[in-house]
Design an enzyme around this catalytic site. Structure first.
Site, mmCIF file in Angstrom:
data_model
loop_
_atom_site.group_PDB
_atom_site.id
_atom_site.type_symbol
_atom_site.label_atom_id
_atom_site.label_comp_id
_atom_site.label_asym_id
_atom_site.label_seq_id
_atom_site.Cartn_x
_atom_site.Cartn_y
_atom_site.Cartn_z
ATOM 1 N NE ARG A 1 -4.219 1.590 2.294
ATOM 2 C CZ ARG A 1 -4.580 2.482 3.200
ATOM 3 N NH1 ARG A 1 -3.822 2.698 4.265
ATOM 4 N NH2 ARG A 1 -5.708 3.161 3.071
ATOM 5 C CB ILE B 1 -6.105 5.325 -0.669
ATOM 6 C CG1 ILE B 1 -5.936 3.815 -0.761
ATOM 7 C CG2 ILE B 1 -5.384 5.860 0.545
ATOM 8 C CD1 ILE B 1 -4.463 3.401 -0.944
ATOM 9 C CB SER B 2 -11.155 2.704 0.668
ATOM 10 O OG SER B 2 -11.910 3.275 -0.350
ATOM 11 C CD GLN B 3 -11.498 1.984 8.197
ATOM 12 O OE1 GLN B 3 -12.644 2.240 7.842
ATOM 13 N NE2 GLN B 3 -11.170 1.719 9.438
ATOM 14 N N PRO B 4 -8.347 0.324 4.724
ATOM 15 C CG PRO B 4 -6.080 -0.042 5.165
ATOM 16 C CD PRO B 4 -7.176 0.961 5.349
#
Lengths: 819, 247
Positions: free
Chosen positions: B70, B96-99
């Site tokens: 990431r 970028i979205s939360q994992p």
């Protein structure tokens, strides 16, 4: 130390005060555009503590300030003017992202820097006012009157500038007024005239020659991110006190706004123009080229559900925006469509600028557009309607994340729904929409409000008059002035099946039917309406969000916070629970806590410097009284003002007009009351004047609460000018009585304990700023009328806390414990 | 002098706190932090089992999450936060979205090695990279040209040969690349575009997050039955039960 010059600089003081208020209002506008209005509120509230900080500073550096009082006075006004625009530009350059704050606590440093930067201009202008009270304290009533009258003029000026200039230019206008105030200050005090003239000339030249600064909106605002998409172009920008409206087109990647559209709909909307309000997406203008095939999608939207069971000839669309629902009514055959929209820029854009694009939607039959607040339209227009359409409140994202919690919504209260039901023709339908958040909140509150309104109107079986549908993102509740029959339910069922919706409730519907195409963990809307119809309050009491109906006294439709849910939400904050946090209310409380902490520090700071306290005051009795007195009147003034603005919003039809009229009336008449208090204090004594004033304020306040409703019912049919006059008549005696507190006590302090004058200024400044935030908290928790009662109780505190305990009857008689 | 030295240290500390540049650390350190992030996701999924309908994610999904770097897909100044379980700004008003959300969305479409998946909203390329490790082919569309260019370059640099990228309007999907076994729409939408439903295979799944850029409020899962019938399921990706009753 009193000034040798006996005449206080009243003109420059009024100008500076006006410039500061105009500056404050412009900042709120600007931060609403570049950030979000909730953060604008928080940021400006905290920055206003610059007022309190000025008193602290003057307390700590009283002696040098007194020595150089005239020069310091001019310099402070000049510094305000010089820093006004740069402070905003610097603050907006500090990339602050509110939502990121929840994930990244270090973002708080940037927020602190913004407070500091924006607080600086307020600090300087407040220093100037504080210096005037220090130097000419025995004429505090005249200074107070000039201060308040100037502020009233500033509020009017701010609205005038907002109509005529873009927000940045309007902010510069406040700075220019500040520069002129500095020049006038130099003339009035006879100091630094050449310097100020040169500075003013340089400032005006710089303002004219330098390129106009650009706004830097947050990249996460809808408008900013929309403009990042290839092909996006801004077509028009309009600005007014109602906000900034931006029209964007994108021929390459078209907008396709179809609110709540079902999964089975295949029709694509035609070209649309997107309307943004202060950078947030608001609505769209849909192209009507005359080819009905382009508009097929309108027949399949959830808002088309009432057309499945009726053919309404007369349709009323509230909060019409860019006209989607009006166009739908026209497309589906309505003979008479009235679209009500409060923002004049939106009306002008659709009707004039984009008339060709919209098929002259707002300029030709069957649509008639009315520029008004929908609630006041419902009060003034007595026609009946076959269909009333009320679109969803707020955006899909914001509505569910609690960011609208503080917004007063007078269109979704029980009283408002009752007035809509009153306007329905026999068998007419009220169709209200709500975004479906998860867990649901708005749709359940709307259902509760509708059932409550029906019950209050005496409908014995409200369940027979209600049907609900839902898509994956929107609920539509239909209420009929009559009953829905089996044929109606069959038509609605077919509509739902065809386009991908589920019937969510009707009388006698099996629970399992609510979980059809669009499933949630539980059929919450079904369960809620069933409970409301049966008048069982277990569901409402047990629900984790507050979904009780709202009313005109607490019209906060989007505030769903339940305190008992908060600990659980906080525990799961980083594992997906952040969206459950009712952010608006939490931010408000955060603002109150920050303001209270900072205010406490600012008030206590001078006390740790004992040398700032003159002999004879070390006992603390006067300081305690001073703090109680000036704190109480600071809090109370703001509470009364906020409550009064609320009470007049519905009467005057517009929050904007209510704010302008009420604030100006309070400032002007409080200033007049301050002037009159000088004469009264000279005759009857300061303490007696203040006490009599307190009794008068409480009596007038109670009478105001009792009478104002009836007075406004009687005046509902009056024209705008007459209603404004009525508001002034009803409000001015209270404002006049409230105006005597500050100058009377400050004059007495100036006579007997001049060292406490700047500290009293600090206490009052801090209390006023914190009081404005507290007023909103109390309004949310208790309602506006109780907010007024709290204020009156605070005024009673002044009966026992006049800061100077005088002997004899004269206003400036020596204090008992003075040496 | 001493006072000034102290003040300047404070200034440096404040600047760092305000988001100054920082190095990301060696690869081994990154791998350890990545694994810690995966463990955290697995723990949170167990807590949200009631809403998700499962108490653990597909082990392949977690494995993929543990392999995708990431930190190579976020802007330089965000690298030190790359393995914190939170969304990160990637410029141009996007995140970028939360994992945790990426893992759930990936799991919801039940990816298989033979699948072809469409992603609408490439963003940083992270979601595509995770999918790229799980399926045969990923086709991803980005509407903001600079983001599309950057993601394309990053994914190529990292060797994701089975990911095809395109700059443009995601509304019409990518018919030449489909039909799709799964579709992930990473940008919130006011409607589910009909062409995407059309390009979804029978038995396929489509998932959309609803909410703002930093806060995902719910996930919408659209399932297309073998007979072509559609069903939606709204999922609250958090343990928050029960809503009503005696608690």
């Amino acid at each position: 130390m009193p000034q040798s010059n006996p005449r206080p600089p009243l003109v420059s003081l009024a100008m500076a005060s006006g410039a500061a208020l105009a500056y404050q209002l412009q900042l709120v506008r600007l931060f609403s555009i570049i950030q979000w209005h909730h953060f604008a509120y928080m940021i400006i509230s905290l920055a206003l503590l610059g007022y309190g900080a000025s008193g602290t500073f003057l307390s700590l550096f009283r002696r040098p300030m007194e020595t150089w009082l005239g020069q310091a006075y001019i310099a402070c006004i000049a510094m305000f003017a010089i820093l006004a625009l740069p402070a905003f530009l610097l603050a907006q350059s500090l990339a602050f992202s509110p939502e990121e704050l929840l994930w990244r606590p270090t973002m708080i440093w940037r927020l602190a820097c913004i407070y500091l930067v924006l607080g600086t201009p307020f600090f300087f202008v407040a220093c100037a006012i504080g210096l005037a009270f220090m130097g000419w304290g025995r004429q505090s009533n005249r200074i107070y009157a000039a201060d308040l009258t100037g502020a009233a003029a500033g509020s009017v000026l701010a609205i005038g500038l907002a109509w005529t200039l873009n927000p940045v230019a309007a902010l510069s206008g406040s700075g220019i007024l500040g520069v002129l105030a500095a020049v006038v200050a130099a003339l009035e005090t006879g100091r630094g005239r050449s310097w100020m003239t040169v500075m003013a000339a340089a400032y005006l030249v710089a303002t004219t020659v330098l390129p106009a600064p650009q706004l830097q909106p947050s990249p996460y605002k809808d408008l900013a991110s929309t403009l990042q998409v290839a092909g996006a172009q801004t077509r028009a920008v309009r600005s007014s006190p109602y906000g900034q409206v931006t029209v964007v087109t994108n021929p390459r990647v078209p907008f396709r706004d179809a609110p709540g559209m079902g999964l089975k709909v295949t029709a694509e909307p035609p070209a649309q123009l997107a309307l943004f309000h202060d950078g947030d997406f608001a609505s769209t203008i849909t192209r009507d080229s005359g080819d009905g095939a382009d508009l097929r999608f309108l027949a399949s939207l959830p808002s088309a559900a009432p057309y499945a069971v009726a053919s309404p000839g007369r349709v009323l669309v509230l909060e019409a925006g860019g006209g989607l629902l009006a166009l739908q009514a026209k497309y589906l055959g309505a003979k008479q469509v009235t679209a009500v929209e409060r923002n004049p820029d939106v009306v002008d854009l659709v009707r004039d600028d984009f008339a060709g694009f919209s098929g002259d939607l707002y300029g030709s039959p069957p649509v008639n557009v009315v520029r008004a607040h929908p609630r006041s339209f419902l009060t003034s227009d007595r026609r009946d309607w076959d269909l009333i359409q009320l679109p969803p409140s707020g955006g899909l994202g914001g509505g569910a994340s609690g960011l609208f919690a503080l917004t007063e919504d007078y269109l979704r209260t029980t009283e408002a729904i009752e007035s809509m039901l009153d306007r329905l023709a026999p068998d007419g339908i009220l169709a209200v929409q709500a975004w479906e958040s998860l867990p649901p909140r708005g749709s359940l509150r709307l259902a509760a409000t509708l059932v409550n309104a029906l019950q209050r109107r005496g409908v014995e079986t409200p369940g027979d008059s209600i049907v609900a549908l839902r898509s994956w993102q929107m609920a539509v509740i239909l209420v009929r002035n009559g009953r829905f029959g089996l044929a109606d339910l069959s038509e609605l069922g077919e509509f739902a099946t065809t386009w991908g919706y589920d019937l969510a409730w009707y009388q006698g519907m099996p629970r399992e039917q609510a979980q059809g195409l669009n499933r949630t963990q539980e059929p919450w809307l079904y369960d809620a309406i069933t409970a409301f119809i049966a008048s069982e309050d277990n569901f409402t009491r047990g629900y984790k969000f507050d979904i009780r109906p709202t009313d005109d006294d607490q019209p906060f439709f989007n505030n769903f916070l339940r305190w008992r849910t908060l600990p659980e939400t906080v525990r799961i904050l980083h594992s997906g629970g952040m969206a459950l946090l009712e952010a608006g209310y939490i931010l408000l409380l955060a603002t109150l806590v920050q303001a209270a902490l900072l205010a406490t520090i600012l008030i206590l700071l001078p006390l740790v410097r004992s040398r700032s306290c003159p002999p004879g005051l070390a006992g603390g009795v006067k300081r305690g009284r001073t703090a109680a007195y000036f704190g109480a009147i600071g809090f109370a003034f703001m509470l009364v003002e906020v409550a009064a603005i609320h009470r007049f919003t519905l009467f005057l039809g517009e929050p904007l007009m209510a704010s302008a009229v009420v604030v100006s009336t309070f400032l002007v008449f409080a200033g007049a009351g301050g002037l009159a208090a000088g004469a009264l204090a000279a005759r009857f004594g300061a303490r007696a004047t203040a006490r009599t004033g307190a009794v008068a304020v409480v009596a007038l306040g109670l009478a105001w609460l009792l009478v104002v409703g009836s007075a406004f019912d009687a005046g509902a049919g009056l024209g705008t000018a007459a209603r404004v006059a009525l508001v002034v008549v009803v409000t001015s005696p209270l404002a006049f009585a409230m105006g005597q507190f500050f100058p009377t006590a400050l004059g007495a302090l100036s006579e007997h304990a001049p060292a406490l004058v700047p500290w009293a200024w600090a206490v009052n400044g801090c209390a006023s700023v914190t009081g404005a935030v507290l007023a909103t908290v109390l309004a949310l928790a208790l309602g506006f009328d109780r907010c007024m009662l709290v204020a009156l109780a605070l005024y009673l505190v002044t009966l026992f806390s006049f800061p100077v305990v005088a002997r004899g009857s004269g206003p400036f008689a020596p204090a008992i414990d003075d040496t | 002098m001493e006072a000034w030295a102290i003040r300047s240290r404070w200034v440096v500390l404040c600047l760092l706190a305000m988001g100054g540049p920082a190095s990301a650390g060696p690869d081994s350190d990154m791998a350890a932090r990545r694994q810690a992030m995966v463990d955290e996701i697995a723990g949170e999924v167990r807590m949200t089992s009631q809403y998700l309908g499962r108490d653990r994610l597909d082990s392949r999904v977690l494995e993929a999450m543990g392999q995708v770097p990431r930190h190579e897909l976020v802007p330089e100044r965000q690298r030190r936060y790359a393995y914190e379980n939170r969304p990160l700004p990637i410029g141009h008003g996007q995140t970028i979205s939360q994992p945790y959300i990426v893992a759930i969305m990936t799991d919801l479409i039940e990816p298989e090695p033979t699948h072809v998946v469409l992603e609408v909203g490439t963003g940083s390329g992270y979601q595509a990279a995770v999918l790229g490790r799980l399926v045969d082919r990923v086709c991803t569309i980005e509407i903001i040209p600079p983001l599309a260019d950057r993601a394309r370059a990053d994914l190529a640099r990292l060797g994701y040969g089975n990911i095809r990228t395109r700059t443009g309007d995601g509304y019409y999907g990518w018919p030449e690349c489909g039909p799709f076994d799964g579709i992930v729409v990473t940008a919130g939408a006011s409607q589910v575009p009909p062409p995407l439903i059309e390009q979804l295979k029978p038995g396929g799944k489509l998932v959309i997050p609803v909410g703002s850029r930093f806060l995902t409020q719910q996930l919408l899962l659209v399932e297309k039955g073998e007979d072509g019938e559609l069903r939606t399921r709204q999922i609250l990706p958090v343990r928050f039960v029960p809503l009503t009753g005696g608690h």
